[in-house]
Design a protein around this motif. Structure first.
Motif, PDB file in Angstrom:
ATOM      1  N   LEU A  81       0.833  -1.072  -0.013  1.00  0.00           N
ATOM      2  CA  LEU A  81       0.071  -0.229  -0.031  1.00  0.00           C
ATOM      3  C   LEU A  81       0.910   1.316  -0.051  1.00  0.00           C
ATOM      4  O   LEU A  81       1.938   1.262   0.852  1.00  0.00           O
ATOM      5  CB  LEU A  81      -0.910  -0.013   1.096  1.00  0.00           C
ATOM      6  N   VAL A  82       0.453   2.141  -0.633  1.00  0.00           N
ATOM      7  CA  VAL A  82       1.150   3.567  -0.880  1.00  0.00           C
ATOM      8  C   VAL A  82       0.173   4.396  -0.374  1.00  0.00           C
ATOM      9  O   VAL A  82      -1.040   4.559  -1.256  1.00  0.00           O
ATOM     10  CB  VAL A  82       1.776   4.062  -1.973  1.00  0.00           C
ATOM     11  N   ASP A  83      -0.154   5.289   0.606  1.00  0.00           N
ATOM     12  CA  ASP A  83      -1.254   6.207   0.951  1.00  0.00           C
ATOM     13  C   ASP A  83      -2.359   5.506   0.899  1.00  0.00           C
ATOM     14  O   ASP A  83      -3.332   6.062   0.468  1.00  0.00           O
ATOM     15  CB  ASP A  83      -1.048   7.468   0.060  1.00  0.00           C
ATOM     16  N   GLU A  84      -2.397   4.199   1.531  1.00  0.00           N
ATOM     17  CA  GLU A  84      -3.645   3.422   1.616  1.00  0.00           C
ATOM     18  C   GLU A  84      -4.254   2.847   0.486  1.00  0.00           C
ATOM     19  O   GLU A  84      -5.133   2.286   0.195  1.00  0.00           O
ATOM     20  CB  GLU A  84      -4.881   4.337   2.578  1.00  0.00           C
ATOM     21  N   LYS A  85      -3.384   3.211  -0.645  1.00  0.00           N
ATOM     22  CA  LYS A  85      -3.774   2.692  -2.136  1.00  0.00           C
ATOM     23  C   LYS A  85      -3.282   1.333  -2.432  1.00  0.00           C
ATOM     24  O   LYS A  85      -1.945   1.213  -2.261  1.00  0.00           O
ATOM     25  CB  LYS A  85      -3.629   3.711  -3.175  1.00  0.00           C
ATOM     26  N   LYS A  86      -3.751   0.257  -2.815  1.00  0.00           N
ATOM     27  CA  LYS A  86      -3.123  -0.903  -3.007  1.00  0.00           C
ATOM     28  C   LYS A  86      -2.489  -0.805  -4.323  1.00  0.00           C
ATOM     29  O   LYS A  86      -3.131  -0.253  -5.615  1.00  0.00           O
ATOM     30  CB  LYS A  86      -4.279  -1.991  -3.409  1.00  0.00           C
ATOM     31  N   VAL A  87      -1.218  -0.980  -4.389  1.00  0.00           N
ATOM     32  CA  VAL A  87      -0.347  -0.977  -5.599  1.00  0.00           C
ATOM     33  C   VAL A  87       0.480  -1.979  -5.864  1.00  0.00           C
ATOM     34  O   VAL A  87       0.777  -2.077  -7.144  1.00  0.00           O
ATOM     35  CB  VAL A  87       0.809   0.403  -5.396  1.00  0.00           C
ATOM     36  N   GLY A  88       0.235  -3.078  -5.265  1.00  0.00           N
ATOM     37  CA  GLY A  88       0.930  -4.325  -5.668  1.00  0.00           C
ATOM     38  C   GLY A  88       0.845  -5.236  -4.533  1.00  0.00           C
ATOM     39  O   GLY A  88       0.323  -5.165  -3.530  1.00  0.00           O
ATOM     40  N   GLU A 118      -0.068  -1.058  -9.896  1.00  0.00           N
ATOM     41  CA  GLU A 118      -0.395  -0.033 -10.063  1.00  0.00           C
ATOM     42  C   GLU A 118       0.764   1.023 -10.495  1.00  0.00           C
ATOM     43  O   GLU A 118       1.561   1.277  -9.474  1.00  0.00           O
ATOM     44  CB  GLU A 118      -1.440   0.710  -9.108  1.00  0.00           C
ATOM     45  N   GLU A 119       1.147   1.420 -11.562  1.00  0.00           N
ATOM     46  CA  GLU A 119       2.495   1.900 -12.062  1.00  0.00           C
ATOM     47  C   GLU A 119       2.399   3.381 -11.541  1.00  0.00           C
ATOM     48  O   GLU A 119       3.718   3.902 -10.958  1.00  0.00           O
ATOM     49  CB  GLU A 119       2.828   1.753 -13.359  1.00  0.00           C
ATOM     50  N   GLU A 120       1.413   4.075 -11.419  1.00  0.00           N
ATOM     51  CA  GLU A 120       1.375   5.584 -11.249  1.00  0.00           C
ATOM     52  C   GLU A 120       1.622   5.459  -9.603  1.00  0.00           C
ATOM     53  O   GLU A 120       1.957   6.508  -8.900  1.00  0.00           O
ATOM     54  CB  GLU A 120       0.342   6.186 -11.429  1.00  0.00           C
TER      55      GLU A 120
END
Length: 84
Positions: free
Chosen positions: A55-62, A82-84
């Motif tokens: 998680l980055v800033d609570e967003k699932k990214v990988g 999520e690349e961005e």
């Protein structure tokens, strides 16, 4: 950045990432939600096998898996979802 263990609520996102990156996996079949649920049920029964959501800033990214296999720790299923 944080990590946490995969939960049932993550299954849809995991299958989206797996299907989008299936060229990198041994099994290149398209994963269905039912297949993902079957994987999760089996995964929960395995000792020393851990799948983490990144998680980055609570967003699932990988995600990334870590398991003890054949007397060594193995990292697997590393997906940048999520690349961005």
């Amino acid at each position: 950045m944080n990590i946490r263990l995969v939960e049932e609520k993550d299954l849809q996102k995991l299958l989206e990432w797996k299907n989008a990156n299936k060229i990198a996996f041994f099994c290149k079949d398209t994963i269905t939600l039912e297949m993902q649920k079957e994987w999760f049920a089996a995964y929960q029964k395995r000792a020393n096998d851990f799948m983490f959501i990144i998680l980055v800033d609570e967003k699932k990214v990988g995600c990334i898996g870590v398991r003890f296999l054949d007397k060594i720790w193995d990292m697997y299923n590393f997906i940048i979802g999520e690349e961005e």
